[in-house]
Design a protein around this motif. Structure first.
Motif, PDB file in Angstrom:
ATOM      1  N   ARG A 114       0.845  -1.208   0.000  1.00  0.00           N
ATOM      2  CA  ARG A 114       0.000   0.000   0.000  1.00  0.00           C
ATOM      3  C   ARG A 114       0.878   1.256   0.000  1.00  0.00           C
ATOM      4  NH1 ARG A 114      -2.879   3.995  -0.079  1.00  0.00           N
ATOM      5  NH2 ARG A 114      -4.667   4.455   1.253  1.00  0.00           N
ATOM      6  N   ARG A 166      -1.582  -0.030  -5.355  1.00  0.00           N
ATOM      7  CA  ARG A 166      -2.620   0.365  -4.385  1.00  0.00           C
ATOM      8  C   ARG A 166      -2.244   1.718  -3.763  1.00  0.00           C
ATOM      9  NH1 ARG A 166      -2.900  -2.969  -0.076  1.00  0.00           N
ATOM     10  NH2 ARG A 166      -0.936  -4.049  -0.484  1.00  0.00           N
ATOM     11  N   ILE A 173      -8.725   3.506  -2.830  1.00  0.00           N
ATOM     12  CA  ILE A 173      -7.560   3.301  -3.690  1.00  0.00           C
ATOM     13  C   ILE A 173      -7.777   4.000  -5.030  1.00  0.00           C
ATOM     14  CG2 ILE A 173      -6.169   1.578  -4.900  1.00  0.00           C
ATOM     15  CD1 ILE A 173      -5.802   1.665  -1.849  1.00  0.00           C
TER      16      ILE A 173
END
Length: 333
Positions: free
Chosen positions: A115, A169, A233
């Protein structure tokens, strides 16, 4: 998120975010910082060593970046060359850090499916007229005007391309001007405060009518953490606290809070291409994620910032002489 990599975490906003994460989460934090003039080990002082690790290195070092990204759950990318005056004097470090460095980060999170949150600036949107009723929104077209803002715009476009093309992401935030503790004395507010603490006069570009939308770094940190936790996202969020003030107003507030006459300042040569006005519409962040700023009184936050610089001379003193020498070189003394 059990572990975070925070790039630029020994800089002003990055170190504030690290302090915020330690105070409000249980996450382990790895800080990657090159410790250029804008990074400072002292900005991480007092944080628990069993939770915060400082790695001195360059975000353009792909081997190092890859090894660090592989060991964390998320990356928050603050690291950037960020001072407009410096970018006008020597643009190359801005291209290398802001574009090549971001490319390095994106490739690493792509390889390891980590992430990623990207920190950017409202300066990518250019500027607004002083009497324009509009504010910057997520849909505002990019129109950067300096080497700094143009390289940040380029890095933003890389993030969106990697999210769309490779499924990274990622989320992205563009924030207005930050103020608060641990900001380098080259920046507008701490330069004025430390000049006054040294018995010098305040310096004001041009007529001081340029407007900035001020937000305390603590509020920026809380917004970033909320986006990291709950942001959608691929989305961009603008971060602001409805803090529009022109530079003359800010100078006069600082002078008043420090017991000096409101006109006790010098006009200096204006910066080339100086943007007129920034203003953020943070409705999306507030409405979708429920975020709101804690510092809603700019004067109160400014007074606390002045107190911090007054009480922490050992932090800023080593930077001061070289900074003022640089302003002399640039003709803004």
């Amino acid at each position: 998120m059990r572990s975070l990599l925070v790039t630029g975490g020994a800089g002003f906003i990055g170190s504030n975010f690290v302090h915020h994460v330690v105070a409000h989460t249980d996450a382990q934090v790895v800080v990657l910082d090159k410790l250029t003039y804008a990074g400072n080990r002292a900005s991480l002082a007092g944080l628990p060593e069993d939770r915060v690790e400082l790695v001195v290195g360059d975000i353009c070092d792909e081997t190092l970046v890859d090894s660090l990204v592989a060991s964390v759950d998320a990356v928050v990318h603050f690291a950037a060359a960020s001072h407009n005056d410096n970018s006008l004097h020597d643009p190359r470090p801005f291209v290398e850090t802001n574009i090549i460095g971001t490319f390095s980060m994106l490739e690493a999170v792509r390889r390891h499916d980590v992430r990623y949150h990207h920190i950017s600036t409202d300066e990518v949107y250019g500027d607004l007229e002083l009497d324009d009723p509009e504010k910057f929104r997520e849909s505002t077209a990019y129109n950067p005007s300096s080497p700094y803002s143009s390289t940040k715009a380029g890095s933003d476009h890389l993030v969106r391309a990697w999210a769309r093309s490779f499924g990274v992401r990622a989320t992205l935030s563009n924030c207005s001007n930050n103020y608060g503790p641990r900001q380098h004395v080259e920046k507008f507010i701490p330069r004025q405060i430390t000049n006054l603490l040294d018995g010098e006069r305040v310096k004001l570009y041009g007529e001081g009518l340029n407007v900035r939308d001020w937000i305390h770094a603590d509020d920026h940190s809380s917004a970033v953490l909320e986006i990291l936790r709950s942001g959608q996202i691929g989305e961009t969020y603008l971060v602001g606290a409805d803090g529009e003030k022109n530079n003359k107003e800010v100078v006069e507030l600082i002078l008043g809070l420090m017991g000096r006459p409101s006109d006790d300042y010098d006009h200096v040569t204006d910066r080339a291409g100086h943007d007129l006005r920034y203003a953020i519409d943070a409705s999306k962040l507030r409405e979708e994620l429920g975020w709101s700023p804690s510092y809603t009184d700019f004067e109160e936050g400014l007074a606390a910032t002045i107190d911090w610089y007054r009480e922490n001379e050992a932090w800023w003193r080593p930077q001061k002489a070289a900074t003022e020498a640089k302003y002399v070189e640039l003709g803004h003394a």
